[in-house]
Design a protein around this motif. Structure first.
Motif, PDB file in Angstrom:
ATOM      1  N   ASP A 214       0.826  -1.206   0.000  1.00  0.00           N
ATOM      2  CA  ASP A 214       0.000   0.000   0.000  1.00  0.00           C
ATOM      3  C   ASP A 214       0.860   1.256   0.000  1.00  0.00           C
ATOM      4  O   ASP A 214       0.485   2.272  -0.600  1.00  0.00           O
ATOM      5  N   ALA A 215       2.032   1.197   0.638  1.00  0.00           N
ATOM      6  CA  ALA A 215       2.923   2.354   0.622  1.00  0.00           C
ATOM      7  C   ALA A 215       3.456   2.603  -0.786  1.00  0.00           C
ATOM      8  O   ALA A 215       3.522   3.749  -1.246  1.00  0.00           O
ATOM      9  N   VAL A 216       3.827   1.526  -1.473  1.00  0.00           N
ATOM     10  CA  VAL A 216       4.298   1.671  -2.851  1.00  0.00           C
ATOM     11  C   VAL A 216       3.181   2.220  -3.729  1.00  0.00           C
ATOM     12  O   VAL A 216       3.385   3.109  -4.564  1.00  0.00           O
ATOM     13  N   GLY A 217       1.971   1.712  -3.524  1.00  0.00           N
ATOM     14  CA  GLY A 217       0.848   2.160  -4.338  1.00  0.00           C
ATOM     15  C   GLY A 217       0.457   3.601  -4.089  1.00  0.00           C
ATOM     16  O   GLY A 217       0.028   4.303  -5.018  1.00  0.00           O
ATOM     17  N   ASP A 218       0.587   4.063  -2.838  1.00  0.00           N
ATOM     18  CA  ASP A 218       0.167   5.424  -2.491  1.00  0.00           C
ATOM     19  C   ASP A 218       1.255   6.466  -2.723  1.00  0.00           C
ATOM     20  O   ASP A 218       0.969   7.670  -2.710  1.00  0.00           O
ATOM     21  N   ALA A 219       2.501   6.033  -2.898  1.00  0.00           N
ATOM     22  CA  ALA A 219       3.593   6.992  -3.110  1.00  0.00           C
ATOM     23  C   ALA A 219       3.419   7.704  -4.452  1.00  0.00           C
ATOM     24  O   ALA A 219       2.899   7.144  -5.418  1.00  0.00           O
ATOM     25  N   MET A 220       3.883   8.943  -4.512  1.00  0.00           N
ATOM     26  CA  MET A 220       3.757   9.725  -5.740  1.00  0.00           C
ATOM     27  C   MET A 220       4.707   9.251  -6.836  1.00  0.00           C
ATOM     28  O   MET A 220       4.413   9.379  -8.021  1.00  0.00           O
ATOM     29  N   ARG A 221       5.867   8.745  -6.416  1.00  0.00           N
ATOM     30  CA  ARG A 221       6.861   8.271  -7.379  1.00  0.00           C
ATOM     31  C   ARG A 221       7.458   6.963  -6.890  1.00  0.00           C
ATOM     32  O   ARG A 221       7.492   6.690  -5.692  1.00  0.00           O
ATOM     33  N   ARG A 222       7.962   6.170  -7.835  1.00  0.00           N
ATOM     34  CA  ARG A 222       8.725   4.971  -7.509  1.00  0.00           C
ATOM     35  C   ARG A 222      10.127   5.137  -8.075  1.00  0.00           C
ATOM     36  O   ARG A 222      10.292   5.605  -9.203  1.00  0.00           O
ATOM     37  N   LEU A 223      11.111   4.735  -7.285  1.00  0.00           N
ATOM     38  CA  LEU A 223      12.511   4.882  -7.684  1.00  0.00           C
ATOM     39  C   LEU A 223      13.187   3.521  -7.684  1.00  0.00           C
ATOM     40  O   LEU A 223      13.150   2.801  -6.682  1.00  0.00           O
ATOM     41  N   THR A 224      13.799   3.166  -8.807  1.00  0.00           N
ATOM     42  CA  THR A 224      14.617   1.964  -8.900  1.00  0.00           C
ATOM     43  C   THR A 224      16.036   2.372  -9.266  1.00  0.00           C
ATOM     44  O   THR A 224      16.243   3.096 -10.246  1.00  0.00           O
ATOM     45  N   ILE A 225      17.006   1.945  -8.473  1.00  0.00           N
ATOM     46  CA  ILE A 225      18.406   2.265  -8.748  1.00  0.00           C
ATOM     47  C   ILE A 225      18.939   1.260  -9.763  1.00  0.00           C
ATOM     48  O   ILE A 225      18.930   0.050  -9.501  1.00  0.00           O
ATOM     49  N   PRO A 226      19.381   1.718 -10.928  1.00  0.00           N
ATOM     50  CA  PRO A 226      19.881   0.778 -11.939  1.00  0.00           C
ATOM     51  C   PRO A 226      21.124   0.039 -11.433  1.00  0.00           C
ATOM     52  O   PRO A 226      22.040   0.641 -10.873  1.00  0.00           O
ATOM     53  N   THR A 227      21.142  -1.269 -11.603  1.00  0.00           N
ATOM     54  CA  THR A 227      22.289  -2.080 -11.204  1.00  0.00           C
ATOM     55  C   THR A 227      22.637  -3.054 -12.324  1.00  0.00           C
ATOM     56  O   THR A 227      21.809  -3.341 -13.190  1.00  0.00           O
ATOM     57  N   THR A 228      23.849  -3.563 -12.277  1.00  0.00           N
ATOM     58  CA  THR A 228      24.306  -4.551 -13.251  1.00  0.00           C
ATOM     59  C   THR A 228      24.796  -5.784 -12.506  1.00  0.00           C
ATOM     60  O   THR A 228      25.666  -5.684 -11.637  1.00  0.00           O
ATOM     61  N   GLY A 229      24.218  -6.926 -12.810  1.00  0.00           N
ATOM     62  CA  GLY A 229      24.716  -8.174 -12.253  1.00  0.00           C
ATOM     63  C   GLY A 229      24.055  -8.618 -10.967  1.00  0.00           C
ATOM     64  O   GLY A 229      24.170  -9.778 -10.583  1.00  0.00           O
ATOM     65  N   ILE A 230      23.379  -7.704 -10.249  1.00  0.00           N
ATOM     66  CA  ILE A 230      22.640  -8.088  -9.051  1.00  0.00           C
ATOM     67  C   ILE A 230      21.248  -7.482  -9.140  1.00  0.00           C
ATOM     68  O   ILE A 230      21.030  -6.466  -9.798  1.00  0.00           O
ATOM     69  N   GLU A 231      20.308  -8.120  -8.458  1.00  0.00           N
ATOM     70  CA  GLU A 231      18.915  -7.687  -8.587  1.00  0.00           C
ATOM     71  C   GLU A 231      18.624  -6.431  -7.788  1.00  0.00           C
ATOM     72  O   GLU A 231      17.888  -5.550  -8.232  1.00  0.00           O
ATOM     73  N   SER A 232      19.202  -6.333  -6.576  1.00  0.00           N
ATOM     74  CA  SER A 232      18.887  -5.180  -5.737  1.00  0.00           C
ATOM     75  C   SER A 232      20.009  -4.941  -4.740  1.00  0.00           C
ATOM     76  O   SER A 232      20.858  -5.809  -4.509  1.00  0.00           O
ATOM     77  N   LEU A 233      19.994  -3.753  -4.144  1.00  0.00           N
ATOM     78  CA  LEU A 233      20.969  -3.359  -3.133  1.00  0.00           C
ATOM     79  C   LEU A 233      20.343  -3.480  -1.748  1.00  0.00           C
ATOM     80  O   LEU A 233      19.121  -3.433  -1.607  1.00  0.00           O
ATOM     81  N   ASN A 234      21.190  -3.598  -0.717  1.00  0.00           N
ATOM     82  CA  ASN A 234      20.598  -3.640   0.617  1.00  0.00           C
ATOM     83  C   ASN A 234      20.127  -2.246   1.019  1.00  0.00           C
ATOM     84  O   ASN A 234      20.391  -1.244   0.347  1.00  0.00           O
TER      85      ASN A 234
END
Length: 250
Positions: A214-234
């Motif tokens: 619900d927080a993701v849905g209600d937020a005005m923007r979504r931010l994804t940090i581009p990465t190479t070789g790994i799916e996500s950062l801690n």
């Protein structure tokens, strides 16, 4: 480093040589969130953090040291007593019980880093100096106590250079009403840029589950940090990178 002078609220008679002394129990109770909450005190360990706390104006309830000549405002304790009071495997000369500061009701016009359910005190602590460096206040909803000994060590004094507020529930409408653009960090399908104007509330979720849907849905923007070789950062890396990018384009 120069040792700061301070006036503790209490100064029991020393030297303390027994680990059964009531003061030892008082300090060990601060290892746990319940003890800190009930007493209103936090445990500050080591010369550098103690000096930062004194410089920030924290009220020192009581201080203990194995070196009374270097720390004349502290109660002298034996090495084994300091070891029991401390949470580290190699205690460093001085520990203090300090009054937990009043938390910020507002954040002095800063952008906000909003940590939602971040459970690792090391990640919480690592994000606090990043917030200070990049001009963010810190709001914590659930997750780890920012005043735990591990979080304090990881922050390396960052607590004393930004605003902190913890507790309550996540209400994005509160931020929207106050004029914040809410930005949810997500592992995929978000934009790769962060707003450059106005005020931003940057939402970072737990290490295991991320932000609530619900927080993701209600937020005005979504931010994804581009990465190479790994799916996500801690959480601490992602939050720090996002705050840097916001500061760079602010």
């Amino acid at each position: 480093m120069d040792v700061p002078r301070f006036e503790p609220v209490r100064r029991p008679q020393g030297p303390i040589v027994s680990t059964r002394n009531p003061l030892v129990r008082e300090f060990t109770s601060l290892h746990d969130a319940r003890g800190r909450r009930e007493s209103g005190l936090v445990l500050i360990e080591g010369p550098t953090l103690v000096a930062e706390a004194v410089a920030a104006g924290m009220t020192i309830e009581v201080a203990c040291s194995t070196d009374p000549d270097r720390w004349p405002d502290a109660v002298e304790v034996a090495d084994r007593v300091l070891a029991r009071m401390s949470t580290t495997t190699t205690p460093n000369e001085v520990v203090v019980a300090a009054r937990r500061p009043e938390e910020a009701l507002d954040h002095e016009g800063k952008d906000l880093l909003v940590l939602v359910g971040v459970a690792d005190p090391g990640n919480v602590g690592a994000l606090i100096p990043s917030a200070a460096a990049f001009g963010f206040g810190v709001r914590l909803v659930g997750g780890s106590d920012p005043w735990s000994p591990k979080a304090l060590r990881a922050a390396a004094g960052g607590h004393f250079h930004t605003t902190l507020r913890s507790g309550g529930t996540l209400d994005l409408q509160e931020f929207h009403t106050r004029g914040f653009v809410t930005v949810a960090t997500v592992a995929r399908d978000g934009r790769s840029s962060i707003p450059s104007g106005g005020h931003v509330a940057l939402l970072v979720g737990s290490e295991a589950h991320g932000l609530p849907e619900d927080a993701v849905g209600d937020a005005m923007r979504r931010l994804t940090i581009p990465t190479t070789g790994i799916e996500s950062l801690n959480a601490s890396v992602a939050g720090s990178v996002a705050m840097y990018e916001r500061a760079r384009t602010r």
